[in-house]
Enzyme design. Sequence first.
Site, PDB file in Angstrom:
ATOM      1  N   THR A  39      24.891  23.079  11.543  1.00 17.48           N
ATOM      2  CA  THR A  39      26.254  22.779  11.076  1.00 17.48           C
ATOM      3  C   THR A  39      26.812  23.994  10.336  1.00 17.48           C
ATOM      4  O   THR A  39      26.264  25.096  10.453  1.00 17.48           O
ATOM      5  CB  THR A  39      26.269  21.496  10.215  1.00 17.48           C
ATOM      6  N   ASN A  40      27.895  23.826   9.608  1.00 17.87           N
ATOM      7  CA  ASN A  40      28.504  24.947   8.881  1.00 17.87           C
ATOM      8  C   ASN A  40      29.012  24.466   7.528  1.00 17.87           C
ATOM      9  O   ASN A  40      28.868  23.301   7.173  1.00 17.87           O
ATOM     10  CB  ASN A  40      29.620  25.570   9.724  1.00 17.87           C
ATOM     11  N   ARG A  41      29.623  25.367   6.780  1.00 22.97           N
ATOM     12  CA  ARG A  41      29.977  25.059   5.388  1.00 22.97           C
ATOM     13  C   ARG A  41      31.299  24.311   5.228  1.00 22.97           C
ATOM     14  O   ARG A  41      31.761  24.118   4.115  1.00 22.97           O
ATOM     15  CB  ARG A  41      30.066  26.365   4.592  1.00 22.97           C
TER      16      ARG A  41
END
Length: 405
Positions: free
Chosen positions: A203-205
């Site tokens: 995933t990402n931030r």
Amino acid sequence: MERKVVLGVTGGIAAYKAVEICRRLVDAGVHVVPVLTEDATRFVGEVTFSALASEPVQRSLWGGDDPIPHTRLGQGADLVVVAPATARFIGTYAAGISDGLLTATVLATRAPVVVCPAMHTEMWEHPAVQENLATLRRRGVRVVEPAAGRLAGGDVGAGRLAEPAEIVATVLRLLGPGDLAGRRVVVSAGGTREPIDPVRVITNRSSGKQGHALAEAAAARQAEVVLVTTTDRPVPPGIRVVRVDTAAEMETAMTAEAARADVVVMAAAVADFRPKAAARSKLAKADGVPEIVLEPTPDILSGLGRTRRPGQVLVGFAAETDEVLDRAAAKLARKGVDLMVANDVSAAGVGFDHDTNAVTILGADGSRLEVPLTSKAAVADAVFDTVIARLPPHPVDDDKPRSNS
Ligand code: C5P
């Protein structure tokens, strides 16, 4: 623009009903600024309004950061409603006396003012009160007449505050429709999660805050809003939420929803790569470091750019750390969008998980609007101001097929 209402509350027993008025206005997408007189706070707690309204309660001309709060409140309001309005407030306003923040605000505004009296029958029928109200009416102030009913102390008679529903209906009628009324807006938000195995994801931030702020801003302008989101952030009533996890799920949802939309905003941080095949069972540490083969995800925005209906305004976001504007401009052209919101996510207070953002909104027509560091809500408003300037005069019509000509 967002519709902003100052809700003035003066010191009568009906002040508790102003809580309901506040909540109903907020639910209708109105930005509510509560202004309480000192006496109002004897009847109802400031904290109640601060929790429900769009801004904390203001009570005084003095002591805050703003040296001229009444001017800012009066000039910034689209409407001022005073409920309940006591005989004292009505008299002071009619006489043009500024003896506190609320009376100063109603004198400093050019917006419509709605006064909702509430008092004992004897006071309500007193010629002084009636003459003051006649003066206010003559000056264009709208008076929502009190009803007959039970009053404080068990008395029954005329002077009971009008029902909150009636007061809210009057306010909404006077405010008029928002500038996205009748338009369908679809917004995506949050980072996608691409499974490695049943427990692990790539995933990402992204926090989803900017996407959610966009959906809320569109709803406040009275659009019919669909929010396709990966987060479980709370969403105000009136916004339809489609929860998704992966890029593939987001693509399915966005393609279906965009088919009927006037405006599509892809604020989500879609993973660019995903594991080619997610393992069916949890990968065991004992089996050693796994080799994860990645494949590209579909570019949802490019797909929407290819298939979008005529008249639809398509907006993308470009989160960059280097050569921000050049890269965003290249994406704007490559993905076939009308607007690209460029985000320098390496700058302080900008982008992921912050409550603030600073962006440049690039247009396919060469336009460029800089929005310096501000709240994500204000960035959302700047995006929709730019979108509205590009919308065709009539909403996209579902029933009639359109041609490009
Ligand atoms: O190419 P890049 O990921 O930087 O582009 C960002 C824009 O494209 C955002 O609006 C994002 O929502 C969208 N995007 C997409 N599908 C992807 C990757 C990005 O729609 N697979």
